[in-house]
Design a protein around this motif. Sequence first.
Motif, PDB file in Angstrom:
ATOM      1  N   HIS A 136      -1.658  11.548  -8.654  1.00 21.65           N
ATOM      2  CA  HIS A 136      -3.055  11.869  -8.953  1.00 21.65           C
ATOM      3  C   HIS A 136      -3.321  13.361  -9.055  1.00 21.65           C
ATOM      4  CE1 HIS A 136      -3.892   7.657  -8.350  1.00 21.65           C
ATOM      5  NE2 HIS A 136      -3.393   7.702  -7.126  1.00 21.65           N
ATOM      6  N   GLY A 137      -2.360  14.176  -8.710  1.00 18.92           N
ATOM      7  CA  GLY A 137      -2.541  15.623  -8.768  1.00 18.92           C
ATOM      8  C   GLY A 137      -3.436  16.135  -7.667  1.00 18.92           C
ATOM      9  N   VAL A 138      -3.578  15.392  -6.581  1.00 14.45           N
ATOM     10  CA  VAL A 138      -4.448  15.780  -5.479  1.00 14.45           C
ATOM     11  C   VAL A 138      -3.621  16.555  -4.464  1.00 14.45           C
ATOM     12  CG1 VAL A 138      -5.913  14.931  -3.617  1.00 14.45           C
ATOM     13  CG2 VAL A 138      -5.876  13.737  -5.807  1.00 14.45           C
ATOM     14  N   GLY A 166       0.799  -1.224   0.000  1.00 13.40           N
ATOM     15  CA  GLY A 166       0.000   0.000   0.000  1.00 13.40           C
ATOM     16  C   GLY A 166       0.826   1.266   0.000  1.00 13.40           C
ATOM     17  N   SER A 167       2.133   1.160   0.242  1.00 15.66           N
ATOM     18  CA  SER A 167       3.005   2.339   0.236  1.00 15.66           C
ATOM     19  C   SER A 167       3.250   2.804  -1.188  1.00 15.66           C
ATOM     20  CB  SER A 167       4.360   2.013   0.874  1.00 15.66           C
ATOM     21  OG  SER A 167       4.225   1.607   2.195  1.00 15.66           O
ATOM     22  N   ASP A 174      -5.271  19.878   1.288  1.00 18.14           N
ATOM     23  CA  ASP A 174      -5.576  21.213   1.788  1.00 18.14           C
ATOM     24  C   ASP A 174      -5.387  21.255   3.292  1.00 18.14           C
ATOM     25  OD1 ASP A 174      -6.182  22.207  -0.697  1.00 18.14           O
ATOM     26  OD2 ASP A 174      -8.298  21.674  -0.556  1.00 18.14           O
ATOM     27  N   LEU A 175      -4.459  22.072   3.746  1.00 19.88           N
ATOM     28  CA  LEU A 175      -4.247  22.258   5.162  1.00 19.88           C
ATOM     29  C   LEU A 175      -5.069  23.425   5.692  1.00 19.88           C
ATOM     30  CD1 LEU A 175      -0.382  21.788   5.298  1.00 19.88           C
ATOM     31  CD2 LEU A 175      -2.150  20.128   5.867  1.00 19.88           C
ATOM     32  N   LYS A 176      -5.527  24.287   4.795  1.00 18.10           N
ATOM     33  CA  LYS A 176      -6.297  25.458   5.191  1.00 18.10           C
ATOM     34  C   LYS A 176      -7.714  25.328   4.669  1.00 18.10           C
ATOM     35  CE  LYS A 176      -2.335  28.527   4.957  1.00 18.10           C
ATOM     36  NZ  LYS A 176      -1.795  29.738   4.376  1.00 18.10           N
ATOM     37  N   ASP A 203       0.371  11.555   1.228  1.00 16.91           N
ATOM     38  CA  ASP A 203       0.070  12.876   0.663  1.00 16.91           C
ATOM     39  C   ASP A 203       0.965  13.195  -0.529  1.00 16.91           C
ATOM     40  OD1 ASP A 203      -1.901  13.315   2.532  1.00 16.91           O
ATOM     41  OD2 ASP A 203      -0.584  14.438   3.903  1.00 16.91           O
ATOM     42  N   GLU A 204       2.255  12.892  -0.406  1.00 17.98           N
ATOM     43  CA  GLU A 204       3.187  13.174  -1.494  1.00 17.98           C
ATOM     44  C   GLU A 204       2.888  12.307  -2.712  1.00 17.98           C
ATOM     45  OE1 GLU A 204       8.015  13.605  -2.168  1.00 17.98           O
ATOM     46  OE2 GLU A 204       7.260  12.514  -0.433  1.00 17.98           O
ATOM     47  N   TYR A 205       2.577  11.026  -2.497  1.00 22.02           N
ATOM     48  CA  TYR A 205       2.259  10.121  -3.600  1.00 22.02           C
ATOM     49  C   TYR A 205       1.000  10.591  -4.325  1.00 22.02           C
ATOM     50  CZ  TYR A 205       1.218   5.821  -6.143  1.00 22.02           C
ATOM     51  OH  TYR A 205       0.942   4.924  -7.121  1.00 22.02           O
TER      52      TYR A 205
END
Length: 165
Positions: free
Chosen positions: A92-94, A40-41, A97-99, A85-87
């Motif tokens: 996927h271009g996702v 899954g990584s 959002d932290l804000k 998050d980085e993957y």
Amino acid sequence: MSLLTLLPFIVLIGAMFLMTRSAKKKQQQAVEMRNQMQPGSGVRTIGGMYATVKEVNEDTVLVDAGPGVELLFAKNSIGAVLTDDEYNRIVHGVEHDLKSDADIVPDDASSLTETGDSAADATADDKAVDLGKKDAAEEPADDAPAGEAKTDEEPKKTDGDSEAK
């Protein structure tokens, strides 16, 4: 022999020791990173391919590179184990959002300073400004009739040759 003649050899041996020590440290970090892989990584191979780990064996890794595409790699060919998050951002271009959406700053800063009355005035005052240069051929000469350009100047050389050789 004196200590002064041995000094260059001591410095050379010390530099070699420091270089091999840092290389061993980097190699150990890479081994630890590869041992952290789990199914899954998200990973990036040393060739630059992004994939998801399906199965981890002692020396090999089975990865899913797309729908129905499973590839078997040597464990040493995994260049990086990525966070979720980085993957997702890369593959996927996702964007994570932290804000909240309320913190988005508008592109036009005038909406931050204008009141309702000045917005109408600002649109009336806007004029197109021509910042382009005008050619000498477009401007009429002082003594020439309109539409004719000055012709008393020598044509400029364009081939890069100069007269002083």
